[in-house]
Scaffold this active site. Structure first.
Site, PDB file in Angstrom:
ATOM      1  N   GLU A 190       0.888  -0.921   0.085  1.00  0.00           N
ATOM      2  CA  GLU A 190       0.085  -0.087  -0.083  1.00  0.00           C
ATOM      3  C   GLU A 190       0.959   1.125  -0.033  1.00  0.00           C
ATOM      4  O   GLU A 190       0.996   2.136   1.062  1.00  0.00           O
ATOM      5  CB  GLU A 190      -0.994  -0.039   1.289  1.00  0.00           C
ATOM      6  N   SER A 310      -4.453   1.405   1.824  1.00  0.00           N
ATOM      7  CA  SER A 310      -5.099   1.605   0.671  1.00  0.00           C
ATOM      8  C   SER A 310      -5.752   0.378   0.377  1.00  0.00           C
ATOM      9  O   SER A 310      -5.283  -0.796   0.924  1.00  0.00           O
ATOM     10  CB  SER A 310      -4.213   2.012  -0.579  1.00  0.00           C
ATOM     11  N   GLU A 384      -8.517   4.550   4.371  1.00  0.00           N
ATOM     12  CA  GLU A 384      -8.069   3.836   3.158  1.00  0.00           C
ATOM     13  C   GLU A 384      -8.276   4.753   1.936  1.00  0.00           C
ATOM     14  O   GLU A 384      -9.192   5.616   1.835  1.00  0.00           O
ATOM     15  CB  GLU A 384      -9.248   2.604   2.734  1.00  0.00           C
TER      16      GLU A 384
HETATM   17  O1  0X9 Z   1      -7.917  -5.388   6.497  1.00  0.00           O
HETATM   18  C1  0X9 Z   1      -7.374  -4.388   7.023  1.00  0.00           C
HETATM   19  O2  0X9 Z   1      -6.289  -4.382   7.674  1.00  0.00           O
HETATM   20  C2  0X9 Z   1      -7.593  -2.947   6.399  1.00  0.00           C
HETATM   21  N1  0X9 Z   1      -7.985  -2.932   4.890  1.00  0.00           N
HETATM   22  S1  0X9 Z   1      -6.489  -3.242   4.145  1.00  0.00           S
HETATM   23  O3  0X9 Z   1      -7.112  -3.670   2.485  1.00  0.00           O
HETATM   24  N2  0X9 Z   1      -5.770  -1.979   3.690  1.00  0.00           N
HETATM   25  O4  0X9 Z   1      -5.971  -4.362   4.159  1.00  0.00           O
HETATM   26  C3  0X9 Z   1      -8.717  -2.374   7.041  1.00  0.00           C
HETATM   27  C4  0X9 Z   1      -8.730  -2.764   8.577  1.00  0.00           C
HETATM   28  C5  0X9 Z   1      -9.826  -1.883   9.167  1.00  0.00           C
HETATM   29  N3  0X9 Z   1     -10.720  -2.375   9.893  1.00  0.00           N
HETATM   30  C6  0X9 Z   1     -11.866  -3.119   9.448  1.00  0.00           C
HETATM   31  N4  0X9 Z   1     -12.172  -3.225   8.184  1.00  0.00           N
HETATM   32  N5  0X9 Z   1     -12.830  -3.856  10.164  1.00  0.00           N
HETATM   33 ZN    ZN Z   2      -3.875  -2.116   4.297  1.00  0.00          ZN
END
Ligand code: 0X9
Ligand code: ZN
Length: 766
Positions: A190, A310, A384
């Site tokens: 990212e 991202s 994001e």
């Molecule tokens: O999954 C993650 O760690 C994050 N998205 S990513 O696509 N950059 O990997 C988001 C984490 C935030 N928390 C939730 N979506 N529950």
């Molecule tokens: Zn991420």
């Protein structure tokens, strides 16, 4: 969004990767010059619709990974290895191919990075850079601002790379200042997240001392930035596999954003090493998360944090590990600040970011922002960044700078809100002049995102000259809007002022933050109104509509408007009913008489600002405007330029680009000389436009004035400083000996004894 890979899928992809090495004729592992990067030739990015659990299971068996944020039934974006898409019809899964070859996206990105490397005149934020380059740039930034910045190493990665942080705060003892902590690149691929936090660091460093908001912020708090939390993974994306996400533990990797302690082990994390969301063996089992944890704990001052990722353009607040909300007052603050950040991003010309609870996206246990909120007691978001899925992690270098630029004002707003219980601002800017014969009234807003403003405590403090400060309560207009009034004062005198408000927990906040030590200053001037139109009786000299206008409805007209959710019911003048408005009728719906299909232009009569060329006189343009663009299907996608001309409309210079949706009359004033040379050929135009179908555009203009502001000087006050003294005599004698017309006091074209006599007479009589 997150790519989820199952165990079987990883095996499949290893086989495919081997096959593709063979296809491109490379010999793996042996030749030293060989490019070790893993390729995903022929992988397709496909949008699918799955209706049943068995379809979903079959799809996950086929997919290399899921790119989209949704991982349940419905629409999904999946990365499929070659040959997989042919199997979708027999599974009854409808699909649409978004990218035919994921590798070509990676190749195109790499080629563009190389091409940009050869360009000389591009900024650091117009290309991606590797770990070494980021570290060097960070060191250079700190070295260029030694009084503001220090670099520390929070810890080391598994492979022994440094995890640096930069502390940024104003000179002086920072030990009692609250800390705002932000980081990028927990997830290796990212890349944009590192660029955005570096841009924030640089904007803080260059803004200190020149930008009042940045200066105030750094006087009050310390911002700590960790640009690369996962250096090993980041390096690996540059050298081996562009789409790597985790750290490099054991070659399989741990998802650092599942390795934090709050909620660790729960939903949206896995216990097997090949998973893209492998949580590790225990909370903080990884040196990278552990380094940040212990750094934050030992600092002890962190009150707010953002973990940048991202992609998907989202502003996410806790909780992430379960379907739970913070207590109501904190939830209100998370929601309010997130929506305001979205608006800051839009105001900066950015793309839409959606505020929402993290769990709405999917459950993810053990994430950084849950730990910052739940364990470190900080006001914490996950953001994001771009894009919305077209390029995904492969965000083209041309989008780096716009992504940085849209996120900088949102960060600044976030930091101000996070460290101050209430935030005071002056939407029209602090007045630079005051009147000699009447109060100077201006608007103040006090934001109250956390219901923390103590009602009745908003105060204006002012002093004329060097007297002591007098305090007067602000007048509440409701909805966080207040009015302040500077007193009238003798011409030329200066009025210092600042504003304060208290929070419910007893803290006082000032604007500017240093209060009486560094107040705003306005100069009292005599104001002559050179032009004034309250629009109550049409003068005819206004021009509504010009050749080239394309709007098909909502053209400017002089009328008494009918109020709607987007348009004023009342004009601004009191008494009065009339103003210029874009389609005065309300119509059957909001979209009936708003501006549609293009632009409509309103131009003022020709105004004479030429007296402002004289010493000590400024010509100020004052108007009240109304603008609304936050209704309808595509809110906030338009703007209204307001421009000024000093050559009767031949050329135009922008005064402001209106995007704010204040839904109220707002006063704006501009010193014309700040934009164009004041002449007798001044015109101002207001271009309301609907460039984005689906957005509701309504605008109105009222009470336009041209004011000449200054202090008329006594004839013998040659330097116009309000005093008659030795300097005036010197100036007169200089002008006299140079035969300057200004010394021809009897206007007879000659410079002689009579001029001296008249001067002396005026001098001694004041
Ligand atoms: O999954 C993650 O760690 C994050 N998205 S990513 O696509 N950059 O990997 C988001 C984490 C935030 N928390 C939730 N979506 N529950
Ligand atoms: Zn991420």
């Amino acid at each position: 969004m997150l790519r989820f890979a199952s165990r079987t899928v990883v095996l499949v992809s290893v086989v495919l990767a081997a096959a593709s090495w063979a296809q491109v004729g490379l010999v793996p592992e042996s030749t030293p010059q060989q490019d070790p990067r893993r390729r995903v030739d022929g992988h397709q990015l496909v949008e699918v619709r799955v209706n049943t659990q068995s379809q979903l299971d079959a799809l996950l068996g086929l997919a290399e990974s899921v790119w989209s944020e949704n991982i349940g039934l419905g629409l999904l974006d999946v990365q499929l290895p070659p040959g997989a898409v042919e199997k979708l019809p027999e599974l009854g899964i409808p699909h649409r191919i978004l990218h035919d070859d994921v590798q070509s996206l990676i190749d195109a990105e790499w080629a563009e990075i190389q091409r940009r490397n050869t360009l000389r005149d591009i900024s650091w934020y117009e290309n991606y850079h590797n770990y070494t380059n980021v570290i060097n740039y960070l060191n250079t930034l700190a070295a260029a601002h030694p009084t503001l910045a220090t670099i520390e190493i929070a810890g080391q990665s598994i492979e022994g790379r440094n995890i640096p942080v930069i502390r940024i705060t104003a000179p002086g003892d920072a030990s009692a200042r609250p800390v705002v902590f932000i980081n990028g690149t927990q997830h290796a691929r990212e890349w944009i997240s590192t660029k955005v936090v570096m841009y924030i660091a640089e904007s803080l460093l260059t803004g200190y001392g020149s930008d009042t908001r940045v200066t105030d912020l750094l006087n009050e708090c310390e911002v700590i930035i960790a640009p690369i939390v996962n250096p090993d993974g980041f390096v690996y994306t540059w050298t081996n596999y562009r789409l790597w996400r985790k750290n490099r533990r054991g070659g399989y990797g741990v998802d650092l954003n599942r390795n934090w302690s709050v909620g660790w082990g729960g939903a949206g994390s896995d216990g097997f090493t090949s998973s893209e969301v492998y949580r590790g063996t225990a909370p903080f089992s990884e040196p990278e998360t552990d380094a940040i944890r212990s750094f934050v704990e030992s600092d002890g001052r962190v009150v707010a944090a953002i973990d940048y990722h991202s992609y998907s353009q989202l502003i996410l607040w806790p909780w992430s590990y379960d379907y739970l909300d913070p207590p109501a007052d904190e939830l209100a603050r998370f929601t309010d600040v997130a929506y305001a950040m979205r608006q800051e991003i839009l105001n900066a010309g950015g793309v839409p970011y959606s505020p929402q609870p993290s769990y709405d996206l999917y459950l993810a246990a053990g994430v950084a922002s849950d730990w910052f909120y739940g364990a470190a007691n900080a006001f914490a978001y996950t953001i994001e960044l771009r894009d919305d899925g077209f390029y995904g992690f492969e965000l083209p270098p041309s989008q780096i700078l716009p992504t940085c630029q849209e996120n900088w004002p949102a960060f600044l707003y976030f930091a101000e809100q996070a460290i101050r219980p209430v935030v005071i601002s002056i939407p029209g800017g602090a007045p630079a002049t005051a009147s000699t014969d009447q109060p100077t009234v201006f608007n103040v807003t006090i934001s109250d995102a956390a219901s923390s403003y103590e009602p009745g405590t908003g105060m204006l403090h002012y002093r004329v000259g060097s007297s002591s400060f007098t305090s007067a309560p602000l007048t509440s207009l409701g909805g966080g809007l207040f009015q302040a009034a500077l007193p009238s004062a003798p011409c030329g005198s200066s009025i210092d002022f600042y504003i304060t408000a208290d929070s419910t927990d007893g803290r006082t906040v000032s604007l500017p933050s240093a209060g009486p030590d560094a107040p705003f200053t306005a100069t009292a001037v005599e104001i002559t109104i050179a032009f004034e139109d309250n629009m109550e009786s049409g003068t005819g000299a206004w021009i509504a509509g010009v050749a080239g206008d394309t709007a098909t409805t909502g053209q400017w007209e002089l009328a008494n408007p009918q109020g709607t959710a987007a348009q004023p019911e009342d004009d601004h003048s009191n008494p009065g009913t009339m103003c210029w408005v874009t389609g005065a009728l309300a119509g059957s719906s909001l979209g009936t008489y708003d501006v549609d299909n293009g632009a409509t232009t309103l131009i003022t009569p020709r105004l004479d600002a030429s007296p402002a060329q004289a010493d000590g006189i400024d010509a100020w343009l004052v108007y009240y405007r109304w603008y609304s663009n936050d209704q309808g299907a595509a809110p906030n996608s338009d703007s209204m330029p307001i421009e000024i001309s000093n050559d009767d409309g031949a050329t135009w210079t922008q005064l402001e680009l209106v995007t704010e949706n204040l839904n109220r009359w707002e006063r704006r004033e501009f010193n014309i000389a700040d934009f164009v040379t004041p002449t007798d050929q001044i015109r101002v135009r207001f271009v309301a436009r609907d460039l984005s179908p689906g957005s509701i555009v309504e605008a109105a203009i009222d009470d336009v004035r041209l004011e000449l502001r200054g202090c008329a000087c006594a004839p013998a006050d040659m330097n116009c400083d309000g005093e008659l003294n030795f300097f005036d005599v010197l100036i007169f004698l200089d002008l006299f000996s140079a035969s300057d017309p200004a010394a021809d006091f009897n206007n007879d074209g000659e410079f002689n004894f009579f001029d001296v006599l008249i001067f002396l007479d005026m001098f001694s009589n004041g």
